[in-house]
Design a protein around this motif. Sequence first.
Motif: not given
Length: 830
Positions: A666, A668, A680, A682, A684, A711
């Motif tokens: 992960y 971020r 922003y 993210t 994964e 998310n």
Amino acid sequence: MKKLLAGIFLLSAVITNAQTKVSGIVVDEAGAPVPFANVLFKDSSEGTITNDDGRFYLESGNNFPTLVISFVGYATREIDLEKKVTYDMRVVLQEGEQLKEVVVYTGKQSKKNNPAIDLLRKVLERKRKNGVHGFDQYRYDKYEKVEFDLNTIDSSLIGSRLFKGMEFIFDQMDTSRITGKTYLPIFINEAFYKVYGDNKLNKEKQKLTGNKNSGFDTNQNLISFVQDLYSDYDIYKSYIKFFDKSFVSPISRVGIDTYNYVLTDSAYVDSKWCYNIIYYPRRKNELTFKGDFWVSDTTYAVKKINLQLTKSANINWVKEIYMEQEFDVLNDSVFLLTRDYMMSDFSLRKKEESRGIYGKRTTIYDNYVFDEEKPRSFYNEEVDRFNEQIFKRDDVFWEENRLEALNKDEAGIYKMLDTLKTVPKFKRLYSLGEILASGYVEIDKWDMDYGPIFSTFGYNDAEGVRIRGGGRTYFGPNDMWRIEGFGAYGFRDKKFKYGISAKWLLNRQNRLIISAGNRRDIEQIGVSLTPNNDVLGRSYASSSVFTVGSNDKLTDINLTTADVEMEPLKNLKFKVGGSFRTLSSALPEAFSLDYVDPDSPTGISSQVKQLELTTSIEFTPGRKTVGYGVERRDVNDEYARLYLNYAKGVTGFLESDFDYEKIQFYFRKPWSVGGFGRLYTTIEAGRTFGAVPLGLLSVVPGNQTYFSIFNTFPNLDFYEFVTDTYVSMHLEHNFNGRLFSRLPLIRNLNLREIVGIRGVWGELSDENKALNQPTNIMLRAPSEKVYWEYSFGVGNIFKVLRIDFNFRGNYLGLPDARRFSVTGTFGFHF
């Protein structure tokens, strides 16, 4: 009588705290306000400029008999001050001869042949040669004072029921030298640092040696807010960041395209010949300042600057921002920062008469020493954050290290707050504020808190209406151990649920913590790809009363965890532990967790029992925290988070069912993109090796609520995609009104535009499909092509509301596929 009392207090503040105070408005012969006019005490460098409305306020600790007001294109006025305090002046400027030594500009300024911009470019060329950057090594003392004040005090407030029994606090009233408003100091925090730096190593170290505040030393919420609110800034950088926003600095190359610059004056400032430049924004509704600065004619270093927030700037809950920096001459070629002052006026409304709270920070720099080399190990050595003596320094320490003496009112805050804390009514008001901020009700005699109160009510298809109550032990914010628990009851299933957790900090230096817990509850699993074994988190199943479609894919979970974690290096955490969970469907007729089980009499099982051992590494570079107990609070939110988790499913022990391995990653990170807002991101990724039932697979997180939840995929239903191998990315950019500010019809609404795009690719092996064949869920993975969505959002509606319009990019032919959705969220953001 009340008005008389208020007048006495105001008169007392005026007499004791400043020798000369003036305020008023500057207008032209037609009565129109004159913005950016110079207002100075004669034969001094103490002055200010008028604001957008031509108004000004100026005060000094010295006696001045004459006020000088000037602006290019107008005749200079000199006004005799017959009294020490003169308010509500009206000064009329007449058109006259222009200053001989400067070129006059009006309105929008050209960037060509502009002497002010020519000077600015020379400043930018020399910026790395001025200040501490001109030396290999440096060290200095830093004293910081932060104060909060209740402002716009009048007789109606003094006589209100709110302050009945606490009238003595108004003895501390004063008048702001920036706005001219009366204010009441309510909080002060002092800190003293030793700062070391090495420009060759690109290292800096701040060592806190003393900290003191007026009665709120245990309030971690307030302290973390103060530290995050008033971070250091550098006027020579392109952007000045605070309040989670990036403001364009007037001393930058970006500023040349953002501001108008006017050369207005030249004079000696502290024996240095300097030029005065006024600046103001080229466009409205952007994050900009207005003000002026003085530049040395030889070093081209900024000698003095002030920055004031423009009224049209797209920022909430802040009515005024005013900053000053002063620099001193070390020698003919080096200017060093000596004083930094910042004031913010927080208010729910931006009307002039509305009450609010001043937040003020004063930082003094002194005792500079250069070129004292220290080894790299000195900068890598961790500062002792756990020395309680730092927060218990005596008066002798502060008399020696306070680089700027407290004035009468600041010194009086300590005594006033000590007295105020004994007043029962204040205790009740303070407790109410604590409850709203933390969500917990403090019960002193039992050393515990009740809450969180925001989780009291909920609803889902399995439990119906749900109530929950809980609490935690609380001896103080830096407790070495803590026990928390909750109990809940569903009125439809008529079952009691609970959770209990305990954690203990064994070593503060490396933050060695052991923890364990158990939870028996109804949960919506599959709402996050990254694992979370929090046994006390609020149930996602009950967090939304209204959902899109049926919300019946719920799991009855019994989870037990035990973990050991440590932080050998700052922001680098290692964790090992294990969990045992029992999973079964909370609504078997609607949602099946059945899987093939040759050992079962029917060949099918509906319940999973699983022991899982985990090892994880978490790295959060740049993260700042407050407190040193078993629980800490984040001070900032712009740091990155990298998380790597390895899990091993063990079969046989405690009747555990499956043997598998799982690895997950992960990442971020929020990115500040200068004046274009914040991005922003993210990412994964994960894979499960071995066959496991539906309850242990990786479900792509859908969102059937009407709330915007980062998310997740708002156009996916729960369990619409199920994977054992996945890669996911979420991008969301908030322009903070950068685009809307260009549109004349809506620019004054201060709306903010948000765009997002997100996608996921995943696979589900034939082995897992065969194992989960008995389930009534369609097992599908986005393996043919990446599933993606995009969204357009409008934020800052009525300052608290955000609405997102979400579009499904593909897989439109799936049964009941939701092509479009509207979600929203509430929040208080600057």
